[in-house]
Scaffold this active site. Sequence first.
Site, PDB file in Angstrom:
ATOM      1  N   GLY A   1      59.380  51.350   7.530  1.00 34.01           N
ATOM      2  CA  GLY A   1      60.695  51.311   8.165  1.00 34.01           C
ATOM      3  C   GLY A   1      61.822  51.863   7.311  1.00 34.01           C
ATOM      4  O   GLY A   1      63.000  51.603   7.588  1.00 34.01           O
TER       5      GLY A   1
ATOM      6  N   HIS B   1      58.535  64.414  10.400  1.00 37.07           N
ATOM      7  CA  HIS B   1      57.200  64.624   9.853  1.00 37.07           C
ATOM      8  C   HIS B   1      57.317  65.103   8.406  1.00 37.07           C
ATOM      9  O   HIS B   1      58.136  65.978   8.115  1.00 37.07           O
ATOM     10  CB  HIS B   1      56.458  65.656  10.708  1.00 37.07           C
ATOM     11  CG  HIS B   1      55.034  65.824  10.292  1.00 37.07           C
ATOM     12  ND1 HIS B   1      54.052  64.915  10.618  1.00 37.07           N
ATOM     13  CD2 HIS B   1      54.448  66.776   9.533  1.00 37.07           C
ATOM     14  CE1 HIS B   1      52.907  65.311  10.095  1.00 37.07           C
ATOM     15  NE2 HIS B   1      53.119  66.432   9.438  1.00 37.07           N
TER      16      HIS B   1
ATOM     17  N   ASP C   1      52.520  67.130  17.069  1.00 38.00           N
ATOM     18  CA  ASP C   1      53.495  67.640  16.096  1.00 38.00           C
ATOM     19  C   ASP C   1      53.847  69.093  16.395  1.00 38.00           C
ATOM     20  O   ASP C   1      54.034  69.895  15.468  1.00 38.00           O
ATOM     21  CB  ASP C   1      52.945  67.515  14.658  1.00 38.00           C
ATOM     22  CG  ASP C   1      52.789  66.062  14.232  1.00 38.00           C
ATOM     23  OD1 ASP C   1      53.535  65.209  14.735  1.00 38.00           O
ATOM     24  OD2 ASP C   1      51.915  65.783  13.393  1.00 38.00           O
TER      25      ASP C   1
ATOM     26  N   GLU D   1      64.052  62.921   4.005  1.00 36.56           N
ATOM     27  CA  GLU D   1      63.950  62.380   5.379  1.00 36.56           C
ATOM     28  C   GLU D   1      65.154  61.498   5.706  1.00 36.56           C
ATOM     29  O   GLU D   1      65.736  61.600   6.794  1.00 36.56           O
ATOM     30  CB  GLU D   1      62.677  61.543   5.533  1.00 36.56           C
ATOM     31  CG  GLU D   1      61.408  62.353   5.566  1.00 36.56           C
ATOM     32  CD  GLU D   1      60.185  61.516   5.954  1.00 36.56           C
ATOM     33  OE1 GLU D   1      59.212  62.108   6.398  1.00 36.56           O
ATOM     34  OE2 GLU D   1      60.211  60.278   5.799  1.00 36.56           O
TER      35      GLU D   1
HETATM   36  C1  GAR Z   1      57.634  59.002   7.323  1.00 35.35           C
HETATM   37  O1  GAR Z   1      57.397  59.617   6.092  1.00 35.35           O
HETATM   38  C2  GAR Z   1      57.395  59.983   8.453  1.00 35.35           C
HETATM   39  O2  GAR Z   1      57.684  61.289   8.098  1.00 35.35           O
HETATM   40  C3  GAR Z   1      55.922  59.789   8.701  1.00 35.35           C
HETATM   41  O3  GAR Z   1      55.737  58.396   8.605  1.00 35.35           O
HETATM   42  C4  GAR Z   1      56.608  57.908   7.592  1.00 35.35           C
HETATM   43  C5  GAR Z   1      57.236  56.615   8.062  1.00 35.35           C
HETATM   44  O4  GAR Z   1      57.898  55.993   7.002  1.00 35.35           O
HETATM   45  N1  GAR Z   1      55.558  60.273   9.994  1.00 35.35           N
HETATM   46  C6  GAR Z   1      54.476  61.008  10.240  1.00 35.35           C
HETATM   47  O5  GAR Z   1      53.647  61.283   9.396  1.00 35.35           O
HETATM   48  C7  GAR Z   1      54.374  61.513  11.676  1.00 35.35           C
HETATM   49  N2  GAR Z   1      53.238  62.329  11.850  1.00 35.35           N
HETATM   50  P1  GAR Z   1      58.914  54.812   7.261  1.00 35.35           P
HETATM   51  O6  GAR Z   1      58.181  53.746   8.080  1.00 35.35           O
HETATM   52  O7  GAR Z   1      59.252  54.302   5.879  1.00 35.35           O
HETATM   53  O8  GAR Z   1      60.107  55.362   7.985  1.00 35.35           O
END
Ligand code: GAR
Length: 194
Positions: free
Chosen positions: A11, A102, A138, A167
Amino acid sequence: MRWAVLVGGTGSNLAALLDRGIDIGLVVSHRAEVGALVIARAHRVPAAVLLPSRYASREAYGADLRQTLENAAIDAVAMAGFLRWLDTDTVRSYRGRIFNIHPSLLPAFPGLHAIGQALVYGVRWTGVTVHLVDEGRDSGPVVAQEPVPVEPEDDEESLAARIHAVEHRLYGDVLQAFEQQRFFVCGRKVVWRQ
Ligand code: GAR
């Protein structure tokens, strides 16, 4: 604009969006007991857990998800660690209004473990992509990308830390730009207004 954030992990992106002041009216998780739900609770954001194992099909899951979004009067959706493919009806209902983030420069390294995939491949640059969600994996129109260098001494943890920092800034930038109608979709391309 009232957002739902779809989660399933720690999260950290949800936390960054909340810190940024994005109006998040609902969090939906596909997993129970994840960090993202703790963050939602701490910010008093209503959260729903929709476990895929409780549904007979992807379509049934999607129908319940759409109902949950409608009940909360959600305008737009941001996926952040929600590692499930959405069904066609959900994608169609929210087309142009569902974003995902992503941890690679798509179309390189789609799917799971993008950061590990980049390290194993030996690329010198990877990065972050924010894209609109379409029926593919994706594969939707790219809204924003930012490169991140891969350093020789990087392991998954160090590279992930730099990617996550990007991100956390980029996702909020894109969601605010969407609210301000600073870009539009033209076929496969996203056009930014000057
Ligand atoms: C993030 O790094 C996002 O880019 C990745 O999941 C993570 C969630 O982190 N998403 C993917 O790989 C989608 N294919 P978070 O729960 O700390 O936000």
